[in-house]
Motif scaffolding. Structure first.
Motif, PDB file in Angstrom:
ATOM      1  N   ALA A 192       0.840  -1.204   0.000  1.00  0.00           N
ATOM      2  CA  ALA A 192       0.000   0.000   0.000  1.00  0.00           C
ATOM      3  C   ALA A 192       0.875   1.254   0.000  1.00  0.00           C
ATOM      4  N   ARG A 193       0.334   2.331  -0.569  1.00  0.00           N
ATOM      5  CA  ARG A 193       0.984   3.639  -0.538  1.00  0.00           C
ATOM      6  C   ARG A 193      -0.070   4.682  -0.253  1.00  0.00           C
ATOM      7  N   VAL A 194       0.302   5.727   0.467  1.00  0.00           N
ATOM      8  CA  VAL A 194      -0.629   6.843   0.602  1.00  0.00           C
ATOM      9  C   VAL A 194      -0.281   7.894  -0.448  1.00  0.00           C
ATOM     10  N   ILE A 195      -1.279   8.658  -0.841  1.00  0.00           N
ATOM     11  CA  ILE A 195      -1.053   9.787  -1.745  1.00  0.00           C
ATOM     12  C   ILE A 195      -1.548  11.058  -1.066  1.00  0.00           C
ATOM     13  N   ALA A 196      -0.653  12.057  -0.981  1.00  0.00           N
ATOM     14  CA  ALA A 196      -1.020  13.356  -0.388  1.00  0.00           C
ATOM     15  C   ALA A 196      -1.281  14.315  -1.546  1.00  0.00           C
ATOM     16  N   GLY A 197      -0.328  15.189  -1.881  1.00  0.00           N
ATOM     17  CA  GLY A 197      -0.522  16.081  -3.029  1.00  0.00           C
ATOM     18  C   GLY A 197      -0.393  15.353  -4.355  1.00  0.00           C
ATOM     19  N   GLY A 198       0.410  14.312  -4.354  1.00  0.00           N
ATOM     20  CA  GLY A 198       0.649  13.539  -5.575  1.00  0.00           C
ATOM     21  C   GLY A 198       1.747  14.110  -6.458  1.00  0.00           C
ATOM     22  N   ASN A 199       2.341  15.210  -6.062  1.00  0.00           N
ATOM     23  CA  ASN A 199       3.361  15.886  -6.864  1.00  0.00           C
ATOM     24  C   ASN A 199       4.495  14.957  -7.267  1.00  0.00           C
ATOM     25  N   SER A 200       4.951  14.154  -6.342  1.00  0.00           N
ATOM     26  CA  SER A 200       6.053  13.242  -6.644  1.00  0.00           C
ATOM     27  C   SER A 200       5.518  11.863  -6.959  1.00  0.00           C
ATOM     28  N   LEU A 201       4.520  11.435  -6.219  1.00  0.00           N
ATOM     29  CA  LEU A 201       4.055  10.051  -6.347  1.00  0.00           C
ATOM     30  C   LEU A 201       3.433   9.762  -7.706  1.00  0.00           C
ATOM     31  N   VAL A 202       2.653  10.688  -8.272  1.00  0.00           N
ATOM     32  CA  VAL A 202       1.975  10.386  -9.536  1.00  0.00           C
ATOM     33  C   VAL A 202       3.003  10.144 -10.647  1.00  0.00           C
ATOM     34  N   ILE A 239      15.411  18.681  -0.432  1.00  0.00           N
ATOM     35  CA  ILE A 239      14.107  19.235  -0.094  1.00  0.00           C
ATOM     36  C   ILE A 239      14.320  20.485   0.779  1.00  0.00           C
ATOM     37  N   ASP A 240      13.538  21.520   0.538  1.00  0.00           N
ATOM     38  CA  ASP A 240      13.752  22.792   1.243  1.00  0.00           C
ATOM     39  C   ASP A 240      13.220  22.794   2.670  1.00  0.00           C
ATOM     40  N   THR A 241      12.135  22.062   2.895  1.00  0.00           N
ATOM     41  CA  THR A 241      11.483  22.148   4.208  1.00  0.00           C
ATOM     42  C   THR A 241      12.341  21.584   5.328  1.00  0.00           C
ATOM     43  N   GLY A 278       1.580  20.279  -3.443  1.00  0.00           N
ATOM     44  CA  GLY A 278       2.543  19.603  -2.574  1.00  0.00           C
ATOM     45  C   GLY A 278       2.298  19.938  -1.118  1.00  0.00           C
ATOM     46  N   THR A 279       2.458  18.933  -0.267  1.00  0.00           N
ATOM     47  CA  THR A 279       2.204  19.123   1.162  1.00  0.00           C
ATOM     48  C   THR A 279       3.511  19.091   1.937  1.00  0.00           C
ATOM     49  N   ILE A 280       3.474  19.690   3.122  1.00  0.00           N
ATOM     50  CA  ILE A 280       4.684  19.709   3.952  1.00  0.00           C
ATOM     51  C   ILE A 280       5.022  18.293   4.413  1.00  0.00           C
ATOM     52  N   ILE A 295      18.636  29.760   2.803  1.00  0.00           N
ATOM     53  CA  ILE A 295      19.075  30.147   1.465  1.00  0.00           C
ATOM     54  C   ILE A 295      18.864  28.966   0.537  1.00  0.00           C
ATOM     55  N   LYS A 296      17.994  29.172  -0.454  1.00  0.00           N
ATOM     56  CA  LYS A 296      17.824  28.160  -1.504  1.00  0.00           C
ATOM     57  C   LYS A 296      18.674  28.590  -2.673  1.00  0.00           C
ATOM     58  N   PHE A 297      19.771  27.889  -2.911  1.00  0.00           N
ATOM     59  CA  PHE A 297      20.674  28.285  -3.990  1.00  0.00           C
ATOM     60  C   PHE A 297      20.417  27.421  -5.216  1.00  0.00           C
ATOM     61  N   LEU A 305       1.850   6.566   9.272  1.00  0.00           N
ATOM     62  CA  LEU A 305       1.404   7.787   8.605  1.00  0.00           C
ATOM     63  C   LEU A 305       1.960   8.992   9.360  1.00  0.00           C
ATOM     64  N   LEU A 306       2.553   9.916   8.625  1.00  0.00           N
ATOM     65  CA  LEU A 306       2.979  11.183   9.224  1.00  0.00           C
ATOM     66  C   LEU A 306       1.745  12.072   9.339  1.00  0.00           C
ATOM     67  N   THR A 307       1.412  12.509  10.539  1.00  0.00           N
ATOM     68  CA  THR A 307       0.176  13.278  10.693  1.00  0.00           C
ATOM     69  C   THR A 307       0.419  14.749  10.996  1.00  0.00           C
ATOM     70  N   THR A 329      -0.639  22.416   2.430  1.00  0.00           N
ATOM     71  CA  THR A 329       0.150  22.630   1.212  1.00  0.00           C
ATOM     72  C   THR A 329       1.246  23.658   1.486  1.00  0.00           C
ATOM     73  N   HIS A 330       2.249  23.652   0.632  1.00  0.00           N
ATOM     74  CA  HIS A 330       3.308  24.661   0.762  1.00  0.00           C
ATOM     75  C   HIS A 330       2.705  26.058   0.678  1.00  0.00           C
ATOM     76  N   GLY A 331       1.700  26.210  -0.192  1.00  0.00           N
ATOM     77  CA  GLY A 331       1.046  27.514  -0.331  1.00  0.00           C
ATOM     78  C   GLY A 331       0.381  27.938   0.967  1.00  0.00           C
TER      79      GLY A 331
HETATM   80  C1  LIG Z   1       8.172  20.230 -10.523  1.00  0.00           C
HETATM   81  C2  LIG Z   1       8.425  20.103  -9.048  1.00  0.00           C
HETATM   82  C3  LIG Z   1       9.245  21.029  -8.415  1.00  0.00           C
HETATM   83  C4  LIG Z   1       9.503  20.918  -7.047  1.00  0.00           C
HETATM   84  N1  LIG Z   1      10.310  21.843  -6.462  1.00  0.00           N
HETATM   85  C5  LIG Z   1      10.565  21.736  -5.137  1.00  0.00           C
HETATM   86  C6  LIG Z   1      11.398  22.696  -4.485  1.00  0.00           C
HETATM   87  O1  LIG Z   1      11.879  23.657  -5.079  1.00  0.00           O
HETATM   88  N2  LIG Z   1      11.656  22.512  -3.169  1.00  0.00           N
HETATM   89  C7  LIG Z   1      11.127  21.465  -2.456  1.00  0.00           C
HETATM   90  O2  LIG Z   1      11.401  21.363  -1.267  1.00  0.00           O
HETATM   91  N3  LIG Z   1      10.311  20.584  -3.042  1.00  0.00           N
HETATM   92  C8  LIG Z   1      10.027  20.676  -4.356  1.00  0.00           C
HETATM   93  N4  LIG Z   1       9.215  19.748  -4.938  1.00  0.00           N
HETATM   94  C9  LIG Z   1       8.593  18.680  -4.101  1.00  0.00           C
HETATM   95  C10 LIG Z   1       7.203  19.120  -3.663  1.00  0.00           C
HETATM   96  O3  LIG Z   1       7.391  20.205  -2.867  1.00  0.00           O
HETATM   97  C11 LIG Z   1       6.352  18.137  -2.805  1.00  0.00           C
HETATM   98  O4  LIG Z   1       6.525  18.384  -1.483  1.00  0.00           O
HETATM   99  C12 LIG Z   1       6.681  16.761  -2.985  1.00  0.00           C
HETATM  100  O5  LIG Z   1       6.478  16.543  -4.351  1.00  0.00           O
HETATM  101  C13 LIG Z   1       5.833  15.745  -2.178  1.00  0.00           C
HETATM  102  O6  LIG Z   1       4.633  16.241  -1.628  1.00  0.00           O
HETATM  103  P1  LIG Z   1       3.210  15.657  -1.993  1.00  0.00           P
HETATM  104  O7  LIG Z   1       2.269  16.117  -0.965  1.00  0.00           O
HETATM  105  O8  LIG Z   1       2.888  15.965  -3.392  1.00  0.00           O
HETATM  106  O9  LIG Z   1       3.431  14.077  -1.771  1.00  0.00           O
HETATM  107  P2  LIG Z   1       3.067  12.841  -2.683  1.00  0.00           P
HETATM  108  O10 LIG Z   1       3.680  12.969  -4.021  1.00  0.00           O
HETATM  109  O11 LIG Z   1       1.622  12.545  -2.599  1.00  0.00           O
HETATM  110  O12 LIG Z   1       3.839  11.705  -1.872  1.00  0.00           O
HETATM  111  C14 LIG Z   1       5.270  11.604  -1.861  1.00  0.00           C
HETATM  112  C15 LIG Z   1       5.677  10.364  -1.050  1.00  0.00           C
HETATM  113  O13 LIG Z   1       5.439  10.579   0.339  1.00  0.00           O
HETATM  114  C16 LIG Z   1       4.496   9.639   0.859  1.00  0.00           C
HETATM  115  N5  LIG Z   1       3.633  10.415   1.763  1.00  0.00           N
HETATM  116  C17 LIG Z   1       3.036  11.604   1.497  1.00  0.00           C
HETATM  117  N6  LIG Z   1       2.399  12.086   2.581  1.00  0.00           N
HETATM  118  C18 LIG Z   1       2.594  11.161   3.564  1.00  0.00           C
HETATM  119  C19 LIG Z   1       2.182  11.099   4.933  1.00  0.00           C
HETATM  120  N7  LIG Z   1       1.474  12.083   5.498  1.00  0.00           N
HETATM  121  N8  LIG Z   1       2.570  10.022   5.659  1.00  0.00           N
HETATM  122  C20 LIG Z   1       3.300   9.034   5.091  1.00  0.00           C
HETATM  123  N9  LIG Z   1       3.734   9.045   3.809  1.00  0.00           N
HETATM  124  C21 LIG Z   1       3.384  10.108   3.043  1.00  0.00           C
HETATM  125  C22 LIG Z   1       3.800   9.056  -0.351  1.00  0.00           C
HETATM  126  O14 LIG Z   1       3.359   7.729  -0.115  1.00  0.00           O
HETATM  127  C23 LIG Z   1       4.891   9.098  -1.398  1.00  0.00           C
HETATM  128  O15 LIG Z   1       5.745   8.005  -1.264  1.00  0.00           O
HETATM  129  C24 LIG Z   1       8.931  19.845  -6.304  1.00  0.00           C
HETATM  130  C25 LIG Z   1       8.103  18.919  -6.941  1.00  0.00           C
HETATM  131  C26 LIG Z   1       7.830  19.035  -8.295  1.00  0.00           C
HETATM  132  C27 LIG Z   1       6.934  18.027  -8.950  1.00  0.00           C
END
Ligand SMILES: Cc1cc2nc3c(=O)[nH]c(=O)nc-3n(C[C@H](O)[C@H](O)[C@H](O)COP(=O)(O)OP(=O)(O)OC[C@H]3O[C@@H](n4cnc5c(N)ncnc54)[C@H](O)[C@@H]3O)c2cc1C
Lengths: 157, 294
Positions: free
Chosen positions: B26-36, B123-125, B110-112, B184-186, B166-168, B77-79
């Motif tokens: 199983a996998r969780v999906i939050a914002g999906g930014n990376s996972l999708v 990662i910046d956070t 994207g979520t924190i 500083i994000k360089f 799960l990270l809550t 979300t980061h926003g």
């Molecule tokens: C084009 C692009 C540019 C980006 N630029 C930056 C940047 O400049 N700086 C930066 O810091 N980041 C950057 N990111 C990363 C972005 O900020 C997101 O934080 C990151 O993609 C993951 O967040 P998400 O919520 O989308 O997670 P998802 O993609 O949904 O999940 C990512 C992974 O974490 C797991 N997961 C998510 N939430 C939880 C939870 N609560 N508990 C357990 N597991 C969890 C998922 O199962 C998956 O494996 C970038 C991403 C993209 C696509």
């Protein structure tokens, strides 16, 4: 295993109730299921912005969004900016300023600019650059795109 | 994308139950930014995808904690982090950091919590949260545990989360007197919306004309996990900052890194940038210089 799940969306003002396989992305829903091919795919990774659509007024990359993630939300694509063929002021400005060359990035550019102006009707020069600069255009050098967005922000017709 | 079974739980308990039952499948999906992207490329192909979108709203909000601290829901979300009044007031460097993540499209999704779980080395956070002494709250079927963010990462793209966890929540401690910090994000020649080449988070207490009582220096992009520059911190702690001392601190920070060559920057360049930028960041905080000017 549920092979299809019920989802509803409002897309460009129209309500859709459908059953979709959960592995559909939002981009696939728009282009392949609904034929809304104005939204483009390019990098497929959320970087270039060609696939930008508005979800509840906020720009997102539809190529890295699952359709189920936007269930119940309001989605606006480039087609939604010109209901009945009446162009949005941003579309008119892009034409007037020649902010288009190959045109592939244009729908995403106009949508990201629309998202900016919805949030912030009077953006600074820097805010315009930041918004459209995060979408990739390989033809224009951005100057005319920025001019077009600026013109709309200033209410020039 | 390989087909998967879809689950949309409405409580943290239910998520943990599903994760506990399916483990690695199983996998969780939050914002999906990376996972999708990973799903599309079949880098990961879970049998069950668990969406977090219908969890209680508290997982997406920030709330004050007693003593001046702050809890941030993992689904913010980061926003939302960038614009939340409490975050801007109590942890301005975190708000600014969030405002400079990716593009507006990335920040809207994207979520924190997702960014920590994604565990990209740059990662910046993470560096900012570590300098602030933040903790993560982790839920599983058996209960919850709390861990410093500093101990959350195990390798590049890997955290210590077990498959059923799960990270809550992220907790920022209250401070008697707030830490003053910056990030500083360089990105060098890369687009502003790209991931950092190196990221430098610093936070200090004191140091404004007085000795530096407390100092935290955490680096991103120069080792598989966020790197605490302990030797550099030791050099500065308890001392009054001088230009010469800050030069030594910057050199010590760089000496402790283990960067790699990539298409945008060589290992040596990254090391040099850590040296210069950590010095500039500390000069800014101690009034010895203007800080990083972009
Ligand atoms: C084009 C692009 C540019 C980006 N630029 C930056 C940047 O400049 N700086 C930066 O810091 N980041 C950057 N990111 C990363 C972005 O900020 C997101 O934080 C990151 O993609 C993951 O967040 P998400 O919520 O989308 O997670 P998802 O993609 O949904 O999940 C990512 C992974 O974490 C797991 N997961 C998510 N939430 C939880 C939870 N609560 N508990 C357990 N597991 C969890 C998922 O199962 C998956 O494996 C970038 C991403 C993209 C696509």
């Amino acid at each position: 295993m549920a092979t299809r799940i019920p989802m509803s969306f409002t897309i460009n003002g129209d309500r859709y109730e459908m059953e979709l396989p959960p592995q559909r992305t939002l981009l696939e829903l728009l282009r392949d299921e609904l034929g809304l091919t104005g939204t483009k795919e390019s990098c497929g990774a959320g970087i270039c912005g060609a696939c930008t659509v508005l979800v509840d007024g906020q720009p997102v990359s539809s190529c890295i969004k699952m359709a189920f993630q936007v269930k119940g939300r309001e989605i606006t694509t480039i087609e939604g900016l010109a209901p009945g063929g009446q162009l949005d002021p941003l579309q008119e400005a892009f034409v007037r300023h020649g902010a288009i060359q190959c045109g592939y990035c244009t729908p995403g550019m106009i949508i990201i600019a629309k998202g900016l102006l919805l949030q912030n009707p009077y953006p600074s020069e820097e805010e315009i650059y930041e918004a459209v600069g995060s979408n990739i255009c390989r033809c224009t050098g951005y100057v005319k795109i920025v001019e077009a967005v600026r013109a709309v922000a200033r209410g020039e017709r | 994308m390989r087909p998967f079974e879809y689950a949309e739980p409405v409580s943290v308990g239910e998520v943990c139950e599903i994760l506990g039952r399916h483990g690695e499948d199983a996998r969780v999906i939050a914002g999906g930014n990376s996972l999708v992207y990973f799903l599309k490329r079949r880098i990961v192909s879970p049998r069950v995808l668990v969406t977090l979108q219908s969890l209680p709203a508290a997982l997406g909000t920030a709330d004050p904690m007693p003593g001046g601290g702050l809890r941030l829901g993992a689904l913010m979300t980061h926003g939302a982090v960038a614009t939340h009044p409490l975050v801007r007031e109590r942890c301005p460097q975190l708000a600014t950091t969030a405002a400079n993540i990716g593009s507006v499209r990335v920040r809207n999704s994207g979520t924190i919590g997702g960014s920590l779980c994604y565990a990209h080395p740059a990662i910046d956070t993470a560096p900012v949260l570590i300098t602030l002494g933040a903790e993560v709250v982790i839920a599983a079927r058996g209960g919850t545990r709390t861990l410093p963010v500093e101990q959350f990462f195990s390798d590049a793209f890997k955290s210590v989360l077990a498959p059923d966890e799960l990270l809550t929540e992220i907790r920022l401690p209250g401070h008697g007197r707030p830490l003053r910090g910056s990030y500083i994000k360089f990105v060098g020649q890369k687009a502003k919306s790209s991931m950092a080449i190196v990221g430098i988070a610093v936070a200090i207490r004191g140091g404004d004309g007085a000795p530096v009582e407390e100092v935290h220096i955490v680096l991103g992009g120069v080792s598989p996990t966020p790197l605490r520059a302990r030797r550099a911190e030791d050099l500065l702690r308890g001392k009054r900052a001088t230009p010469e001392l800050l030069r030594q601190v910057g050199a010590a920070a760089a000496a402790g890194t283990a960067p790699w060559d990539d298409p945008w920057a060589s290992a040596g360049y990254k090391r040099d940038m850590v040296e210069v930028l950590s010095r500039q960041a500390l000069e800014g905080l101690t009034g010895l210089g203007p800080g990083y000017q972009g």
